[in-house]
Design a protein around this motif. Structure first.
Motif, PDB file in Angstrom:
ATOM      1  N   ARG A 185      -3.286   3.216 -30.500  1.00 18.09           N
ATOM      2  CA  ARG A 185      -2.283   4.439 -30.816  1.00 18.09           C
ATOM      3  C   ARG A 185      -2.499   5.174 -29.702  1.00 18.09           C
ATOM      4  O   ARG A 185      -3.597   6.343 -29.757  1.00 18.09           O
ATOM      5  CB  ARG A 185      -2.396   3.840 -32.450  1.00 18.09           C
ATOM      6  CG  ARG A 185      -0.701   5.817 -32.706  1.00 18.09           C
ATOM      7  CD  ARG A 185      -1.365   5.669 -34.089  1.00 18.09           C
ATOM      8  NE  ARG A 185      -0.607   4.799 -34.578  1.00 18.09           N
ATOM      9  CZ  ARG A 185       0.417   4.716 -35.993  1.00 18.09           C
ATOM     10  NH1 ARG A 185      -0.261   6.064 -36.585  1.00 18.09           N
ATOM     11  NH2 ARG A 185       0.326   3.964 -36.006  1.00 18.09           N
ATOM     12  N   VAL A 213      -0.898   8.900 -28.479  1.00 16.73           N
ATOM     13  CA  VAL A 213       0.384   9.466 -28.988  1.00 16.73           C
ATOM     14  C   VAL A 213       0.510  10.452 -27.791  1.00 16.73           C
ATOM     15  O   VAL A 213       0.074  11.192 -27.217  1.00 16.73           O
ATOM     16  CB  VAL A 213      -0.519  10.725 -29.864  1.00 16.73           C
ATOM     17  CG1 VAL A 213       0.273  12.182 -30.957  1.00 16.73           C
ATOM     18  CG2 VAL A 213      -1.115   9.985 -31.160  1.00 16.73           C
ATOM     19  N   LEU A 259       1.343  11.907 -36.227  1.00 13.55           N
ATOM     20  CA  LEU A 259       2.085  11.363 -35.313  1.00 13.55           C
ATOM     21  C   LEU A 259       0.940  10.418 -35.222  1.00 13.55           C
ATOM     22  O   LEU A 259       1.351   9.103 -35.043  1.00 13.55           O
ATOM     23  CB  LEU A 259       2.481  11.622 -33.974  1.00 13.55           C
ATOM     24  CG  LEU A 259       3.225  12.314 -33.460  1.00 13.55           C
ATOM     25  CD1 LEU A 259       3.707  12.812 -32.216  1.00 13.55           C
ATOM     26  CD2 LEU A 259       4.592  11.811 -33.888  1.00 13.55           C
ATOM     27  N   SER A 260      -0.434  10.364 -35.553  1.00  8.12           N
ATOM     28  CA  SER A 260      -1.544   9.613 -36.029  1.00  8.12           C
ATOM     29  C   SER A 260      -2.095   9.033 -37.112  1.00  8.12           C
ATOM     30  O   SER A 260      -2.080   8.128 -36.860  1.00  8.12           O
ATOM     31  CB  SER A 260      -3.104  10.279 -35.230  1.00  8.12           C
ATOM     32  OG  SER A 260      -2.519  11.250 -34.110  1.00  8.12           O
ATOM     33  N   ILE A 315      -7.257   5.878 -31.749  1.00  9.03           N
ATOM     34  CA  ILE A 315      -6.341   6.386 -30.819  1.00  9.03           C
ATOM     35  C   ILE A 315      -6.594   7.064 -30.078  1.00  9.03           C
ATOM     36  O   ILE A 315      -7.841   7.947 -30.202  1.00  9.03           O
ATOM     37  CB  ILE A 315      -5.919   7.463 -33.084  1.00  9.03           C
ATOM     38  CG1 ILE A 315      -5.205   6.447 -33.980  1.00  9.03           C
ATOM     39  CG2 ILE A 315      -4.715   8.858 -32.518  1.00  9.03           C
ATOM     40  CD1 ILE A 315      -5.697   7.325 -34.926  1.00  9.03           C
ATOM     41  N   TRP A 344      -5.562  10.561 -28.070  1.00 11.50           N
ATOM     42  CA  TRP A 344      -4.463  12.598 -27.522  1.00 11.50           C
ATOM     43  C   TRP A 344      -4.632  12.667 -26.301  1.00 11.50           C
ATOM     44  O   TRP A 344      -5.824  12.518 -25.418  1.00 11.50           O
ATOM     45  CB  TRP A 344      -4.416  13.066 -29.011  1.00 11.50           C
ATOM     46  CG  TRP A 344      -4.880  13.064 -30.564  1.00 11.50           C
ATOM     47  CD1 TRP A 344      -4.217  11.887 -30.430  1.00 11.50           C
ATOM     48  CD2 TRP A 344      -4.984  14.080 -31.112  1.00 11.50           C
ATOM     49  NE1 TRP A 344      -4.232  12.219 -31.948  1.00 11.50           N
ATOM     50  CE2 TRP A 344      -5.055  13.636 -32.201  1.00 11.50           C
ATOM     51  CE3 TRP A 344      -5.672  15.186 -31.289  1.00 11.50           C
ATOM     52  CZ2 TRP A 344      -5.045  13.973 -33.802  1.00 11.50           C
ATOM     53  CZ3 TRP A 344      -6.422  15.516 -32.349  1.00 11.50           C
ATOM     54  CH2 TRP A 344      -5.072  15.442 -33.911  1.00 11.50           C
ATOM     55  N   ALA A 396      -3.086   8.408 -21.967  1.00 14.69           N
ATOM     56  CA  ALA A 396      -2.109  10.022 -22.854  1.00 14.69           C
ATOM     57  C   ALA A 396      -1.696  11.247 -22.359  1.00 14.69           C
ATOM     58  O   ALA A 396      -2.863  11.754 -22.243  1.00 14.69           O
ATOM     59  CB  ALA A 396      -2.717   9.746 -24.022  1.00 14.69           C
ATOM     60  N   ALA A 424       5.006   8.135 -31.358  1.00 19.25           N
ATOM     61  CA  ALA A 424       3.188   7.239 -30.666  1.00 19.25           C
ATOM     62  C   ALA A 424       3.373   6.296 -30.459  1.00 19.25           C
ATOM     63  O   ALA A 424       4.102   5.333 -31.364  1.00 19.25           O
ATOM     64  CB  ALA A 424       2.561   7.590 -31.621  1.00 19.25           C
ATOM     65  N   ASP A 455       1.503   1.971 -30.658  1.00 19.20           N
ATOM     66  CA  ASP A 455       0.945   1.135 -30.599  1.00 19.20           C
ATOM     67  C   ASP A 455       0.997  -0.414 -29.972  1.00 19.20           C
ATOM     68  O   ASP A 455       1.643  -0.862 -29.667  1.00 19.20           O
ATOM     69  CB  ASP A 455       1.360   0.752 -32.421  1.00 19.20           C
ATOM     70  CG  ASP A 455       1.189   1.932 -33.401  1.00 19.20           C
ATOM     71  OD1 ASP A 455      -0.150   2.754 -32.981  1.00 19.20           O
ATOM     72  OD2 ASP A 455       1.422   1.303 -34.212  1.00 19.20           O
TER      73      ASP A 455
END
Length: 553
Positions: A263, A265, A290-291, A305, A307, A482, A508, A510
């Motif tokens: 994911r 973000v 969002l996460s 995830i 960022w 990201a 976000a 996936d």
């Protein structure tokens, strides 16, 4: 004997070809005879036109105008009859400098946007950034044309000299004075994945030389010598470029590759609020929300995830509760890689703490499992060169945050869920081919975190993303990117975008990322190949130049 006397008549196609040739001869003649400010203006405009070959315009046809014009301008320069080498080549250097000034001014004007984020404090520096940087970078293209003119000839040899000069200048631009190889000419030949694959064989050094050669070949239209040979070589190079891209793109993906559910973000945080203490909790809450949202349809819960750069709005040393909140947000087996400022407290009494622009890997217990600091910092943005002297003159760091950063000592891959190893690069580190390739051999994934919100919806973020794409192609590795507000994306090992978030989008995405390597050649061999291409052009130019100077028998 005339054509009429011999009974031979020129066909329509011969007449059209002759007419076209006369047209180009007239245009070239006018360009060659330009002098003074008119010569400088045409060189400047040709450089500005050449920027259209770069992202986001990708109008590569502009190169077939800009570079022949520059060749003709060099045809019109004369070597000074007296003085040293530098004095003799001064007219050629001047033409290249004006071309470079136009190219970099038109291609990098958006850098000034970073200074307008805090305009009340830094607007005074706008001319230094928008005009000063192109003024300096133009010296590299002045060097390119001076080198080319030193081995010039009246035939295709000058096109080879031209290609070598620019390739040499772009190579030097990649590391001198910390390096800034932004918008290297070779990117103009690689606007889409089909045309990116040759970079995996000859690297940027080779692509810079080959692109300039092909773009400059139409200059031969103004004469008759080597016209057909020059165009045949150019067509052959383009055909090989496209053909290799097609073969590599259509090659089957390895069977039974492992995958990683990711994911990414993109919070699109307003930079005016980024370091505002009163809104940090709201920014952090947005990142957590969002996460932690439910997976998109057809996707599994993310294992990793990601960022963006400096997305954590405070220091973990000041807010340890933030790590607890992240641990509570992460499910079992998940990991978060986040851009954060890392503080290293000073050992001695009264000494200042050191700060690093870093990425930190946080596990499901809310513990920092690993961290990697940015090694290649942005001068004036993240640190102040010669800070003692410049601070006395009133010059301060300009854009990146509330403190000066220190450079990290080394970069290493981070172990992520699923057994993969991710190699992180922060912001513009990803534009340096050799920097990325150093540790890529021991990794399976390239990670790039950035904050292109400084530059808004300008060409800058698109150009940055294009260069990141090419790092994936060169090293045959997937790329995760990201951005706070830029272009967040997942790119496969062949440079194809699997999914992306647009500029100004908040959300976000996936993505199930296939983890495999498709490296054509090692980084060392790619580097050698690039230099071989450069040397071949230099040898061809040198030999033809010497042959032109030999007396006729």
């Amino acid at each position: 004997m005339s054509a009429g006397q011999s009974g031979l008549r020129a066909g329509p196609s011969d007449g059209a070809a002759a007419s076209d040739r006369r047209f180009f001869e007239r245009v070239a003649g006018r360009v060659i005879l330009l002098w003074g400010w008119r010569r400088a203006l045409v060189a400047f405009l040709a450089g500005a036109l050449a920027v259209l070959t770069q992202a986001p315009y990708d109008f590569f046809a502009a190169g077939f105008i800009a570079f022949p014009v520059l060749v003709w301008l060099l045809d019109g320069t004369t070597l000074e009859s007296s003085g040293g080498v530098l004095r003799r080549l001064r007219p050629a250097f001047a033409v290249g400098w004006w071309f470079g000034f136009g190219y970099f001014l038109a291609g990098l004007w958006w850098i000034g946007g970073a200074l307008l984020v805090e305009a009340d404090e830094f607007a005074w520096a706008l001319p230094l950034a928008v005009v000063g940087i192109p003024l300096i970078l133009a010296f590299f293209y002045g060097l390119a044309t001076a080198v080319a003119r030193s081995i010039w000839s009246s035939n295709i040899g000058r096109i080879a000299a031209f290609a070598f000069g620019f390739a040499l200048a772009e190579w030097l631009r990649g590391f001198l004075f910390t390096g800034f190889p932004w918008n290297a000419i070779g990117y103009a030949a690689m606007p889409v994945p089909l045309l990116m694959q040759s970079d995996a064989v000859v690297g940027m050094n080779g692509m810079n030389a080959l692109a300039v050669f092909v773009f400059a070949v139409p200059a031969l239209l103004a004469g008759r010598r080597h016209l057909r040979f020059g165009f045949a070589v150019a067509v052959l190079l383009v055909a090989a470029h496209v053909g290799f891209g097609y073969v590599r793109l259509t090659a089957p993906q390895p069977a039974n590759v492992k995958t990683l559910d990711v994911r990414i973000v993109q919070p699109s945080v307003d930079l005016a609020e980024k370091w505002d203490a009163s809104v940090r909790d709201r920014i952090f809450a947005t990142m957590l929300a969002l996460s932690s949202k439910e997976p998109e349809a057809g996707h599994q819960k993310p294992q990793l995830i990601l960022w963006p750069e400096t997305s954590v709005p405070f220091l973990f040393t000041e807010r340890p509760d933030a790590l607890t909140a992240i641990g509570d947000m992460l499910a079992e087996g998940q990991m978060l890689i986040a851009g954060a400022v890392r503080e290293e407290e000073a050992a001695g009494q009264g000494a200042d703490s050191r700060y690093y622009n870093s990425v930190v890997a946080i596990d499901d217990r809310g513990e920092i499992a690993d961290a990697v600091d940015k090694v290649h910092l942005v001068p004036f943005g993240e640190y102040l060169p010669f800070d003692g002297l410049l601070k006395r003159l009133g010059v301060e760091q300009m854009v990146a945050g509330p403190m000066n950063f220190s450079a990290g000592n080394e970069r290493h891959a981070i172990a992520v869920p699923g057994g993969a190893r991710a190699l992180p690069f922060i912001c513009y580190e990803v534009i340096f081919p050799d920097l990325v390739s150093v540790d890529a051999a021991s990794s399976e994934l390239i990670v790039n975190v950035t904050n292109d919100a400084w530059f808004g919806d300008t060409p800058g973020p698109y150009q940055h993303f294009r260069q990141a794409q090419l790092r994936a192609v060169e090293n045959g590795l997937p790329l995760l990117r990201a951005a706070n507000n830029g272009i967040s994306a997942v790119v496969d090992p062949r440079g194809r975008t699997i999914d992306a978030l647009a500029i100004n989008a908040r959300g976000a995405m996936d993505v199930r990322v296939p983890i495999y390597r498709q490296e054509t050649l090692s980084a060392a061999q790619r580097r050698v190949n690039g230099f071989v291409v450069m040397i071949l052009f230099a040898l061809a130019a040198g030999l033809l130049s010497v042959r032109r100077r030999l007396p006729a028998n």
